[in-house]
Scaffold this motif. Structure first.
Motif, PDB file in Angstrom:
ATOM      1  N   SER A 430       0.720  -1.190   0.119  1.00  5.60           N
ATOM      2  CA  SER A 430       0.070   0.080  -0.044  1.00  5.60           C
ATOM      3  C   SER A 430       0.952   1.209  -0.091  1.00  5.60           C
ATOM      4  CB  SER A 430      -1.134  -0.011   1.364  1.00  5.60           C
ATOM      5  OG  SER A 430      -0.129   0.127   2.247  1.00  5.60           O
ATOM      6  N   GLU A 431       2.158   1.275  -0.079  1.00  4.48           N
ATOM      7  CA  GLU A 431       3.066   2.248  -0.120  1.00  4.48           C
ATOM      8  C   GLU A 431       3.124   3.173  -1.536  1.00  4.48           C
ATOM      9  OE1 GLU A 431       7.206   1.512   0.308  1.00  4.48           O
ATOM     10  OE2 GLU A 431       7.484   3.302   1.612  1.00  4.48           O
ATOM     11  N   ASP A 432       2.881   4.265  -1.561  1.00  4.83           N
ATOM     12  CA  ASP A 432       2.834   4.869  -2.918  1.00  4.83           C
ATOM     13  C   ASP A 432       4.220   5.277  -3.016  1.00  4.83           C
ATOM     14  OD1 ASP A 432       2.602   6.725  -5.037  1.00  4.83           O
ATOM     15  OD2 ASP A 432       0.593   7.427  -4.090  1.00  4.83           O
ATOM     16  N   PRO A 433       4.816   4.715  -4.428  1.00  8.15           N
ATOM     17  CA  PRO A 433       6.087   4.889  -4.645  1.00  8.15           C
ATOM     18  C   PRO A 433       6.389   6.289  -4.776  1.00  8.15           C
ATOM     19  CG  PRO A 433       4.941   4.079  -6.563  1.00  8.15           C
ATOM     20  CD  PRO A 433       4.115   3.947  -5.503  1.00  8.15           C
ATOM     21  N   LYS A 434       5.494   7.301  -4.924  1.00  3.39           N
ATOM     22  CA  LYS A 434       5.805   8.652  -4.907  1.00  3.39           C
ATOM     23  C   LYS A 434       5.751   9.355  -3.425  1.00  3.39           C
ATOM     24  CE  LYS A 434       4.640  11.268  -8.926  1.00  3.39           C
ATOM     25  NZ  LYS A 434       3.548  11.937  -9.738  1.00  3.39           N
ATOM     26  N   PHE A 435       5.384   8.759  -2.486  1.00  2.67           N
ATOM     27  CA  PHE A 435       5.552   8.900  -1.268  1.00  2.67           C
ATOM     28  C   PHE A 435       6.015   7.886  -0.369  1.00  2.67           C
ATOM     29  CE2 PHE A 435       2.301  11.483  -3.343  1.00  2.67           C
ATOM     30  CZ  PHE A 435       2.418  12.905  -2.893  1.00  2.67           C
ATOM     31  N   PRO A 436       7.304   7.729  -0.265  1.00  3.95           N
ATOM     32  CA  PRO A 436       7.821   6.484   0.322  1.00  3.95           C
ATOM     33  C   PRO A 436       7.761   6.839   1.877  1.00  3.95           C
ATOM     34  CG  PRO A 436       9.817   7.758  -0.834  1.00  3.95           C
ATOM     35  CD  PRO A 436       8.279   8.272  -1.227  1.00  3.95           C
ATOM     36  N   LYS A 437       7.480   5.865   2.557  1.00  6.96           N
ATOM     37  CA  LYS A 437       7.191   5.808   3.936  1.00  6.96           C
ATOM     38  C   LYS A 437       8.763   5.915   4.875  1.00  6.96           C
ATOM     39  CE  LYS A 437       2.926   3.839   4.487  1.00  6.96           C
ATOM     40  NZ  LYS A 437       2.009   5.142   4.107  1.00  6.96           N
ATOM     41  N   VAL A 438       9.094   7.207   4.917  1.00  4.77           N
ATOM     42  CA  VAL A 438      10.290   7.343   5.669  1.00  4.77           C
ATOM     43  C   VAL A 438      10.176   8.285   6.954  1.00  4.77           C
ATOM     44  CG1 VAL A 438      11.796   7.325   3.541  1.00  4.77           C
ATOM     45  CG2 VAL A 438      10.578   9.621   4.112  1.00  4.77           C
ATOM     46  N   PRO A 439      11.113   8.224   7.856  1.00  5.46           N
ATOM     47  CA  PRO A 439      10.741   9.295   9.024  1.00  5.46           C
ATOM     48  C   PRO A 439      10.511  10.801   8.284  1.00  5.46           C
ATOM     49  CG  PRO A 439      12.772   7.882   9.266  1.00  5.46           C
ATOM     50  CD  PRO A 439      12.416   7.694   7.663  1.00  5.46           C
ATOM     51  N   TRP A 440       9.606  11.302   9.000  1.00  6.38           N
ATOM     52  CA  TRP A 440       9.157  12.446   8.920  1.00  6.38           C
ATOM     53  C   TRP A 440       9.079  13.535   9.865  1.00  6.38           C
ATOM     54  CZ3 TRP A 440       5.430  16.006   9.566  1.00  6.38           C
ATOM     55  CH2 TRP A 440       4.902  16.880   8.651  1.00  6.38           C
ATOM     56  N   PRO A 441       9.450  14.847   9.620  1.00  4.41           N
ATOM     57  CA  PRO A 441       9.902  15.621   8.409  1.00  4.41           C
ATOM     58  C   PRO A 441      11.057  15.054   7.701  1.00  4.41           C
ATOM     59  CG  PRO A 441       9.864  16.995  10.257  1.00  4.41           C
ATOM     60  CD  PRO A 441       9.297  15.807  10.946  1.00  4.41           C
ATOM     61  N   THR A 442      11.385  14.821   6.349  1.00  5.19           N
ATOM     62  CA  THR A 442      12.798  14.744   6.049  1.00  5.19           C
ATOM     63  C   THR A 442      13.421  15.876   6.151  1.00  5.19           C
ATOM     64  OG1 THR A 442      11.457  15.475   3.908  1.00  5.19           O
ATOM     65  CG2 THR A 442      11.745  13.251   4.258  1.00  5.19           C
ATOM     66  N   PRO A 443      14.849  15.729   5.997  1.00  9.24           N
ATOM     67  CA  PRO A 443      15.949  16.766   6.275  1.00  9.24           C
ATOM     68  C   PRO A 443      15.359  18.111   5.182  1.00  9.24           C
ATOM     69  CG  PRO A 443      17.016  14.787   6.095  1.00  9.24           C
ATOM     70  CD  PRO A 443      15.407  14.429   5.818  1.00  9.24           C
ATOM     71  N   HIS A 450      17.010  17.684  12.166  1.00  9.04           N
ATOM     72  CA  HIS A 450      17.913  16.528  12.143  1.00  9.04           C
ATOM     73  C   HIS A 450      19.155  17.192  12.655  1.00  9.04           C
ATOM     74  CE1 HIS A 450      15.354  14.077   9.672  1.00  9.04           C
ATOM     75  NE2 HIS A 450      14.649  15.025   9.228  1.00  9.04           N
ATOM     76  N   GLU A 451      19.710  16.120  13.199  1.00 10.44           N
ATOM     77  CA  GLU A 451      21.148  16.523  13.806  1.00 10.44           C
ATOM     78  C   GLU A 451      21.929  15.423  13.636  1.00 10.44           C
ATOM     79  OE1 GLU A 451      20.228  19.682  17.431  1.00 10.44           O
ATOM     80  OE2 GLU A 451      20.598  17.486  17.928  1.00 10.44           O
ATOM     81  N   GLU A 452      23.357  15.615  13.692  1.00  9.57           N
ATOM     82  CA  GLU A 452      24.056  14.342  13.898  1.00  9.57           C
ATOM     83  C   GLU A 452      24.386  14.139  15.047  1.00  9.57           C
ATOM     84  OE1 GLU A 452      26.902  13.055  10.729  1.00  9.57           O
ATOM     85  OE2 GLU A 452      25.041  12.900   9.051  1.00  9.57           O
ATOM     86  N   ILE A 453      24.444  13.168  15.871  1.00 10.56           N
ATOM     87  CA  ILE A 453      25.035  12.974  17.199  1.00 10.56           C
ATOM     88  C   ILE A 453      25.906  11.909  17.085  1.00 10.56           C
ATOM     89  CG2 ILE A 453      24.817  12.511  19.586  1.00 10.56           C
ATOM     90  CD1 ILE A 453      22.177  14.153  19.293  1.00 10.56           C
ATOM     91  N   LYS A 454      27.121  12.007  17.136  1.00  8.70           N
ATOM     92  CA  LYS A 454      28.249  10.986  16.980  1.00  8.70           C
ATOM     93  C   LYS A 454      28.246  10.184  15.461  1.00  8.70           C
ATOM     94  CE  LYS A 454      29.283  10.179  21.598  1.00  8.70           C
ATOM     95  NZ  LYS A 454      28.568   9.545  22.764  1.00  8.70           N
ATOM     96  N   GLY A 455      27.725  11.049  14.508  1.00 10.00           N
ATOM     97  CA  GLY A 455      27.587  10.623  13.234  1.00 10.00           C
ATOM     98  C   GLY A 455      26.168   9.893  12.920  1.00 10.00           C
ATOM     99  N   LEU A 456      25.441   9.793  13.894  1.00  7.02           N
ATOM    100  CA  LEU A 456      24.122   9.167  13.686  1.00  7.02           C
ATOM    101  C   LEU A 456      22.903  10.361  13.750  1.00  7.02           C
ATOM    102  CD1 LEU A 456      23.720   6.198  16.041  1.00  7.02           C
ATOM    103  CD2 LEU A 456      23.701   6.133  13.680  1.00  7.02           C
ATOM    104  N   ASP A 457      22.010   9.964  12.539  1.00 11.63           N
ATOM    105  CA  ASP A 457      20.987  11.209  12.233  1.00 11.63           C
ATOM    106  C   ASP A 457      19.827  10.852  13.678  1.00 11.63           C
ATOM    107  OD1 ASP A 457      19.168  12.787  11.175  1.00 11.63           O
ATOM    108  OD2 ASP A 457      18.203  11.085   9.934  1.00 11.63           O
ATOM    109  N   SER A 458      19.889  12.178  14.211  1.00 11.47           N
ATOM    110  CA  SER A 458      18.930  12.058  15.155  1.00 11.47           C
ATOM    111  C   SER A 458      17.798  13.367  15.219  1.00 11.47           C
ATOM    112  CB  SER A 458      19.687  12.452  16.638  1.00 11.47           C
ATOM    113  OG  SER A 458      20.996  11.760  16.725  1.00 11.47           O
TER     114      SER A 458
END
Ligand code: FAD
Length: 483
Positions: A430-443, A450-458
């Protein structure tokens, strides 16, 4: 509305029904019907469609006895008929016996684990429960015959093949093969139980299931089938010399009228919130989802009252009379739409409650930081047609909704849970390819979130809160349909 196309008449073996054809098809029919009432916005229904198509294809030859059909309750023209059939959740499966004279909503048909084989076996159980008078005339008897019947079949051969499936009590193979051979002439298929060991020995049947064959010339013996499986038996019998497929005079398949509803993609601004989506969602929620319930009382009624109180006091959205998706458009008509708008409506409600807590004055909810979330929770659990969704959401609420102590925390709670749902559904059909299910809001939508803490997206939750308040706040609402 958006014409949903999970099933296509002609292409799939599934009979595609709609408001115009469902009553005519199921009433006083010479065959039984198994109808899936689904909703094209229900992710679970989308995920289940390949199984339903496969089932319909698998039992194609049973069509003179029972047919596999589907009806889309999300299509506007079908709303009325889904209400008449009392459909509250999707998918709902109903079985209609042959020759039902008066209108009936059918018998509930549970395919709990919903594996193809289980559904097929349940279909057989239902077929066997028909009283003789209402058994589809093209459906042969599915009951086992006795050893004495076997002997008399051997003695009185009538120029046709007679196949006898010996099997154990719990086996469905015999009945499946009987149904598989319905459209074939020059052959009769029976089943017999293996209880009488001495009798089996006498015939030389070493194990079950086995197929014992009486030839047109009267000779008889064990059929030589490589594996004792339904498909092997059926295909062996279908390919015997002189066994041919009859041209059955089946009623025409309801043909799919060419739907002129061509969906045109319109560009829109993903950073905006469109009134059209919220209004269309509310329209669907009130006029379709709730309207499906014939009468509301007690706890259900309270759930609705609370939800409407919250929505009316703080959203300022007006009801429209049509559905139009802008920011909730899908790249195919069965994707996004209603469920997308529901999320947006829910986020808008939590954000508005945080921005204007005074809106809830005199409602009995003033000062309750969980008021909006609890109203949403109960709505989803009681009314949301996607039962699976409601159960998952309830589970998340039970786990952690209690930790919400301020309206801001309510905004963040819903955001977090929505991302959890996205994460679970990533890669789903049911995922729309135009709207991939990713953590939101995107960068790109919110760099500050979004921040990088010790190289990890946080996440920077303070920034996320600010972003949500802007994104779902009244100043971001766009009334027009283009960006
Ligand atoms: P959606 O997830 O519907 O999101 C709509 C919009 O909200 C996005 O386009 C984006 O602009 C914004 N958004 C995205 N993430 C967030 C976030 N974290 N916070 C704030 N805004 C955000 N489907 C299933 O198959 N199984 C389920 O169990 C299920 N549970 C659900 C439970 C609820 C309460 C609801 C409302 C829906 C559920 N659904 C479920 C449907 C599913 O979540 C999606 O709505 C559907 O797949 C359509 O996805 P979409 O691409 O339009 O984005």
């Amino acid at each position: 509305g958006g014409a949903a196309r999970l099933y296509r008449a002609g292409e799939d073996a599934v009979w595609v029904l709609d408001s115009g054809s469902v009553r005519g098809a199921t009433a006083n029919s010479s065959t039984a019907w198994l109808v899936q009432f689904y909703s094209s916005w229900c992710g679970h229904c989308i995920g289940y469609a390949p199984t339903w198509r496969a089932l319909a294809g698998d039992v194609r030859d049973w069509a003179a006895a029972v047919r596999v059909a589907a009806l889309d309750c999300a299509e506007e023209k079908n709303h009325e008929v889904c209400r008449a059939y009392d459909i509250h959740f999707y998918p709902t499966f109903r079985y209609f016996k042959a020759f039902t004279k008066d209108f009936t909503t059918g018998e509930n048909f549970k395919g709990p684990d919903r594996e193809l084989q289980t559904v097929r076996h349940t279909m057989i159980d239902f077929l066997q429960n028909h009283t003789d008078r209402r058994r589809p005339p093209a459906c042969p008897s599915l009951d086992p015959i006795r050893p004495s019947d076997v002997l008399s079949l051997i003695d009185n051969h009538d120029g046709r093949y007679v196949a006898i499936l010996f099997e154990s009590n719990s086996s469905y193979v015999g009945r499946e093969v009987i149904l598989d051979l319905i459209p074939y002439e020059n052959i009769v298929v029976k089943r017999a139980l293996s209880a009488d060991k001495a009798f089996l020995d006498k015939l030389g049947v070493p194990s079950v299931p086995s197929c014992y064959l009486i030839y047109p010339n009267g000779s008889h013996g064990l059929a030589n089938v490589a594996k004792p499986l339904r498909s092997f038996f059926s295909s062996y019998l279908k390919s015997l010399p002189d066994v041919r497929k009859k041209s059955l005079s089946l009623p025409e398949k309801p043909s799919e009228e060419e739907n002129s509803e061509i969906v045109v993609w319109r560009e829109f601004d993903r950073s905006k919130l469109y009134t059209a989506d919220l209004e269309s969602g509310l329209h669907y929620l009130l006029r379709v989802e709730l309207a499906a319930h014939k009468a509301l009382a007690g706890a259900e009624l309270n759930t609705l009252k609370d939800f409407v109180t919250v929505a009316a006091k703080i959203s300022g959205i007006f009801l429209t009379s049509h559905i139009k998706w802008v920011g909730c458009q899908g790249s195919r008509p069965e994707l996004r739409g209603y469920t997308c708008s529901l999320w947006k409506l829910f986020h808008t409600l939590t954000v508005e409650a945080a921005a204007h807590p005074e809106a809830l004055d005199d409602t009995g909810f003033e000062g309750d930081p969980q008021a909006v979330l609890q109203a949403i929770r109960r709505y989803v659990h009681t009314f949301f047609g996607c039962k699976e969704c409601g159960e998952h959401f309830e589970e998340m609420a039970r786990e952690s909704m209690d930790s919400v102590k301020t309206p801001d925390q309510a905004v963040l709670w819903l955001w977090k849970k929505h991302n959890q749902v996205n994460n679970r559904l990533a890669g789903h059909l049911s995922e729309d390819p135009k709207f991939p299910k990713v953590p939101w809001p995107t960068p790109d939508l919110c760099p500050a979130c979004h921040e990088e803490i010790k190289g990890l997206d946080s996440w920077n939750e303070g920034q996320v809160l600010l972003f949500l308040k802007g994104h779902y706040g009244s100043s971001n609402l766009v009334d027009t349909y283009s960006a």
